[in-house]
Enzyme design. Sequence first.
Site, PDB file in Angstrom:
ATOM      1  N   LEU A  97      44.725 -94.337 -15.924  1.00  0.00           N
ATOM      2  CA  LEU A  97      46.000 -95.033 -16.117  1.00  0.00           C
ATOM      3  C   LEU A  97      47.105 -94.022 -15.844  1.00  0.00           C
ATOM      4  CD1 LEU A  97      45.873 -97.257 -19.349  1.00  0.00           C
ATOM      5  CD2 LEU A  97      46.101 -98.008 -16.996  1.00  0.00           C
ATOM      6  N   ASP A  98      48.048 -94.359 -14.969  1.00  0.00           N
ATOM      7  CA  ASP A  98      49.154 -93.457 -14.654  1.00  0.00           C
ATOM      8  C   ASP A  98      49.939 -93.106 -15.911  1.00  0.00           C
ATOM      9  OD1 ASP A  98      48.469 -93.519 -12.002  1.00  0.00           O
ATOM     10  OD2 ASP A  98      49.944 -95.049 -11.446  1.00  0.00           O
TER      11      ASP A  98
END
Length: 302
Positions: free
Chosen positions: A38-39
């Site tokens: 997940l960024d």
Amino acid sequence: MLNGIVPLYKRKGMTSHDCVTKLRRMYETKKVGHTGTLDPDVEGVLPICIGKATKISEYITSLQKQYEAEITLGYSTTTEDASGDIVEKKPVNSLMDKDEIEKALHQFYGKQQQTPPIYSAVKVKGKKLYEYAREGIEVERPSKTIEIYDLTLDSESIEQSGQNVSFRFTVTCSKGTYIRTLAADIGKYLGYPAHMSYLKRTKSGPFSSQECYTLEELNEKKERGMLDETIAPMSKALQHVEHIEVDEITAQKILNGSVLPKSIKTNDSIFLLIYKGESLAIYQDHPKKPGLIKPKTMLKSK
């Protein structure tokens, strides 16, 4: 040692690797791995595998994901999200019609080819795309097949701010789908440069945001000696794989990693073998010996 999956709710500002590092210290083990990056700007569900569950991370990563996202029409960015530099502008002079947006979303259902953003970790010739981007080097990006299973507009979210219009939607999609690219493509269909202005992952495989723990909540559990309560069994993460209960004699053979006759009644080529509720191994059809099965992933040792 604890073995299983911690359903973590990642806050904005942290990388997935940051979360892994913190859980290694918290659970006092080096065997920790996440199940799909997940960024840093994205919050939401990030299942973390602990102990022997690290062996099944690939099975979780491959499952469907669900997100809540926001598109802003009016300008596009280098990164296809709000963190990038503006590339193109086109004012949206009137509030967009709900039916028009829903028609656009409907065009993106099903299997399709998607080209990853230049600012992504996809590798080309051993180098990540964002590394090429930072050096100003243009490179051909490989397209891949993704699938959108559901795409629903939040009709109450349509909003105009100056020369931009934004709206939110919920999407259920296959592994590897870039929601920021989807947002940019939806914008193009509507005739405007666009970017993803918000993203939250609400589901990853069988894990939803409602059952997740924040790092703060995990710390509280640790202080109270209750960390074992935070771990879901491997069998939950493998719900999509057929579960087959075996007897004690077969269980001993499985723990030895034996090749076994396929006497079990199943049409699946991969299945989870369980003894008294404990996951022992994932077996698969033997590729060279019809009628036999062999270990694919051992989950318990003698």
